[in-house]
Design a protein around this motif. Structure first.
Motif, short mmCIF file in Angstrom:
data_model
loop_
_atom_site.label_atom_id
_atom_site.label_comp_id
_atom_site.label_asym_id
_atom_site.label_seq_id
_atom_site.Cartn_x
_atom_site.Cartn_y
_atom_site.Cartn_z
N ALA A 256 1.90 6.19 -9.45
CA ALA A 256 1.53 7.47 -10.48
C ALA A 256 2.40 7.61 -12.39
CB ALA A 256 1.98 8.22 -9.79
N ALA A 257 4.06 6.57 -11.93
CA ALA A 257 4.76 6.29 -12.41
C ALA A 257 4.31 5.29 -13.02
CB ALA A 257 6.24 6.48 -11.80
N VAL A 258 4.59 4.62 -12.23
CA VAL A 258 4.01 3.39 -13.07
C VAL A 258 2.90 3.00 -13.96
CG1 VAL A 258 3.21 0.39 -12.88
CG2 VAL A 258 5.23 1.18 -11.72
N ASP A 259 1.64 3.48 -14.11
CA ASP A 259 0.35 4.52 -14.37
C ASP A 259 0.72 4.49 -15.33
OD1 ASP A 259 -2.31 3.80 -14.61
OD2 ASP A 259 -2.49 4.94 -14.13
N ALA A 260 1.88 5.28 -15.41
CA ALA A 260 2.07 6.69 -16.82
C ALA A 260 2.81 5.98 -17.66
CB ALA A 260 2.96 7.84 -16.19
N TRP A 261 3.78 4.91 -17.64
CA TRP A 261 4.43 4.68 -18.40
C TRP A 261 3.99 3.71 -18.88
CZ3 TRP A 261 8.72 0.25 -16.44
CH2 TRP A 261 9.28 -0.26 -17.55
N LYS A 262 3.31 2.45 -18.51
CA LYS A 262 1.80 1.41 -18.61
C LYS A 262 0.44 1.14 -18.35
CE LYS A 262 5.45 -1.32 -18.68
NZ LYS A 262 5.79 -2.28 -19.86
N ASN A 263 0.04 2.37 -17.71
CA ASN A 263 -1.62 2.90 -18.49
C ASN A 263 -2.49 1.34 -17.78
OD1 ASN A 263 -0.94 4.89 -19.48
ND2 ASN A 263 -0.79 4.06 -21.38
N MET A 264 -1.85 1.54 -16.60
CA MET A 264 -2.66 0.36 -15.79
C MET A 264 -3.64 0.03 -15.44
SD MET A 264 0.52 -1.83 -14.01
CE MET A 264 0.28 -3.74 -13.86
N GLY A 265 -4.04 1.55 -14.98
CA GLY A 265 -5.73 2.21 -13.96
C GLY A 265 -5.36 1.82 -13.09
N LEU A 266 -4.38 2.44 -12.52
CA LEU A 266 -4.07 2.42 -10.78
C LEU A 266 -4.96 3.65 -10.92
CD1 LEU A 266 -0.58 1.02 -11.16
CD2 LEU A 266 -2.70 -0.18 -10.34
N SER A 267 -5.17 3.54 -9.85
CA SER A 267 -5.45 4.77 -8.88
C SER A 267 -6.25 4.80 -7.72
CB SER A 267 -7.28 5.42 -9.56
OG SER A 267 -7.94 6.51 -9.02
N VAL A 268 -4.93 5.37 -6.76
CA VAL A 268 -5.20 4.91 -5.51
C VAL A 268 -5.48 6.57 -4.38
CG1 VAL A 268 -4.63 2.52 -5.22
CG2 VAL A 268 -2.87 4.79 -4.79
N GLU A 269 -6.17 6.34 -3.74
CA GLU A 269 -6.13 8.01 -2.40
C GLU A 269 -5.57 7.90 -1.50
OE1 GLU A 269 -10.53 7.74 -2.27
OE2 GLU A 269 -11.05 8.86 -4.21
N ALA A 270 -4.52 7.32 -1.90
CA ALA A 270 -3.63 7.83 -0.61
C ALA A 270 -2.29 7.73 -0.89
CB ALA A 270 -3.71 6.16 0.26
N ASP A 271 -0.94 8.19 0.09
CA ASP A 271 -0.16 8.60 -0.14
C ASP A 271 0.18 6.88 0.05
OD1 ASP A 271 -0.24 11.52 0.11
OD2 ASP A 271 -0.12 11.48 1.86
N VAL A 272 0.18 5.59 0.87
CA VAL A 272 1.42 5.43 0.38
C VAL A 272 0.41 3.61 0.97
CG1 VAL A 272 2.61 2.97 2.29
CG2 VAL A 272 2.80 5.98 2.00
N VAL A 273 0.61 2.68 -0.10
CA VAL A 273 -0.16 1.41 0.01
C VAL A 273 0.76 0.18 0.78
CG1 VAL A 273 -1.39 -0.21 -1.99
CG2 VAL A 273 -1.30 1.72 -2.29
N LEU A 274 -0.17 0.09 1.28
CA LEU A 274 0.93 -1.22 1.82
C LEU A 274 -0.24 -3.02 1.20
CD1 LEU A 274 2.87 -1.92 3.90
CD2 LEU A 274 0.90 -2.52 5.62
N LEU A 275 0.48 -3.96 1.00
CA LEU A 275 0.12 -4.72 0.07
C LEU A 275 0.83 -6.32 0.91
CD1 LEU A 275 0.86 -3.91 -3.64
CD2 LEU A 275 -1.65 -3.57 -2.33
N GLY A 276 -0.22 -6.88 1.46
CA GLY A 276 0.07 -8.06 2.49
C GLY A 276 -0.30 -9.12 1.68
N ARG A 277 0.40 -10.64 2.02
CA ARG A 277 -0.33 -11.65 1.26
C ARG A 277 0.35 -12.89 2.03
NH1 ARG A 277 0.70 -11.64 -5.35
NH2 ARG A 277 -1.60 -11.23 -5.65
N THR A 278 -0.50 -13.43 2.43
CA THR A 278 -0.84 -15.22 3.37
C THR A 278 -0.94 -15.88 1.89
OG1 THR A 278 -0.95 -16.05 5.19
CG2 THR A 278 -2.95 -14.81 3.52
#
Length: 456
Positions: A256-278
């Motif tokens: 939310a803080a990033v979106d308020a600053w950069k207007n990136m259009g982030l919207s997630v319906e979760a308290d926590v996001v986990l991002l994995g990459r391989t």
């Protein structure tokens, strides 16, 4: 006098004594760490000029504090009263990229992302990638042994430093380490300098090893209703024997803080996001991504999927990198950097939540979750001294909890000033004495970044 000697030995434009300009150099991003007032800021352009500064400080018994870009989060680059503050910001040359040996030779003021870009033009890659990579410098990364998003698979700065040029605490200009792929001649003095936070020498050049560019990564995202569930998914990834190229946790407060600053259009319906990459090649990458997805679901994800939109996946990882500066805009931040065994991540996250409740402190969470390196961000309203005191109590509780779970007080930010007491809890007295012996041997006059790292 000190200033007379510096003006004699250095070009005039290397010295900065305008109080308004000097004020911008006196501390790093560890806003709550104390700092003093330097006598002068010096911005050398060569190793020989650095040597002249060190020798002038030795002649006058003046403390010397070395600073890179000032992005540190532990107070390691903070000025002490009456010191010479040496900034490496003008030492920005990428001197060599050797494609056959897969190494680069750089000055300490080179920005991490600039080195990575220069290497990419040659089909090569410098892996250490702290979230501050667009701003932080290689010298600062070496000083703190910086890690980053991909260190879960590829290691931290120390794993890539082959050698360096250093001005010692006695004013000598020496070379440490090697350029060869292998080498075990004598003590690993270059390795000792990595993570020493300017207390053992001033680094004037770094030789780092490189890797070939990677295959494209596959991204998996998962939403979780609690931070503890996300921690269980992290543990499940480890139990499955998967080594992701990144495994990052970011909570709703940060997004939310990033979106308020950069207007990136982030919207997630979760308290926590986990991002994995391989980044495993070919079909192996597809299979590993599917296994990671299953681990997210096993951990209790309310939603999880492999990303088919590279732009969206990159936006989420960009938000992860921007979380700290986005929250910093909202008020003072106290940043933790504890690291615990991967199996202890769920319990440690639960204890962070408990500390927030116990001390009535707002804590947002980001983490290099794949290697157990957690970054709780303790925020307080501007000017609220009572809230600040509560946050500091929570900070100390988190350190004690991490140590109780077999962890360490800092995974990548360094000890600086903020973690000195914590390091005293982590190390036996005999080991602290060994640190002091090394410091005395390499900085016999006690001028190099005094008062940092080693517990009192």
């Amino acid at each position: 006098m000190l200033l007379e000697d510096l003006r004699r030995d250095l070009p005039a434009d290397r010295l900065v004594d305008d109080p308004d300009v000097v004020a911008g150099y006196v501390h790093d991003e560890a806003e709550w760490a104390p700092h003093g007032k330097p006598e002068v800021v010096v911005r050398p352009r060569s190793a020989e000029e650095v040597q002249a500064v060190v020798r002038a400080c030795l002649a006058h018994g003046t403390p010397l504090v070395t600073r890179g870009a000032g992005t540190g989060l532990s107070g390691g680059a903070n000025a002490v009263d009456g010191c010479v503050l040496l900034s490496t910001e003008l030492m920005t040359a990428v001197r060599e990229i050797d494609e056959s040996e897969r190494l680069a030779v750089v000055e300490p003021g080179v920005v991490n992302d600039d080195l990575r870009a220069a290497c990419a033009e040659r089909g090569l890659w410098y892996p250490p990638d702290p979230a501050s990579a667009p701003w932080s410098t290689i010298g600062g990364n070496v000083a703190t042994n910086a890690g980053g998003l991909c260190c879960v698979k590829y290691g931290v700065t120390r794993d890539y430093v082959l050698g360096m040029q250093v001005v010692t605490g006695t004013g000598e200009l020496v070379r440490l380490g090697r350029r060869t792929a292998k080498g075990v001649a004598g003590y690993d003095l270059a390795g000792l300098m990595v993570g020493s936070e300017g207390t053992l020498g001033v680094v004037t050049e770094v030789t780092v090893k490189l890797r070939p560019l990677r295959d494209p990564e596959h991204t998996v995202a998962g939403y979780f209703s609690s931070i503890v569930d996300a921690g269980r998914a992290v543990a499940a990834v480890a139990d499955a024997g998967i080594t992701p190229s990144a495994l990052e946790l970011v909570d709703r407060h940060c997004l939310a803080a990033v979106d308020a600053w950069k207007n990136m259009g982030l919207s997630v319906e979760a308290d926590v996001v986990l991002l994995g990459r391989t980044d495993a090649p070919g079909a192996a990458g597809e299979q590993e991504a599917d296994r990671m997805l299953a681990c997210f679901e096993e951990g209790g994800a309310t939603w999880a999927a492999r990303s088919t939109d590279q732009e969206e996946a990159d936006a989420l990882f960009s938000a992860r990198r921007l979380a700290y500066p986005a929250l910093e805009r909202l008020g003072p931040l106290l940043t933790e950097d504890v690291c615990v065994p991967k199996a202890a991540v769920p319990e440690m996250l639960a204890r962070i939540e408990a500390a927030a409740q116990r001390h009535d402190t707002h804590i947002a969470n980001i983490a290099h979750a794949g290697d157990g390196n957690l970054h709780p961000l303790l925020s307080t309203p501007p000017g609220d001294d009572a809230a600040r005191e509560r946050a500091q109590e929570a900070f100390h509780d988190i350190i004690r909890d991490a140590l109780e779970l077999g962890g360490t007080v800092t995974g990548e930010h360094g000890v600086g000033l903020l973690k000195k007491d914590g390091l005293g809890l982590e190390l036996d007295g005999e080991v602290v004495a060994m640190h002091r012996a090394v410091k005395t041997a390499l900085d016999p006059h006690g001028i190099l970044n005094p008062g940092k790292v080693i517990p009192d």
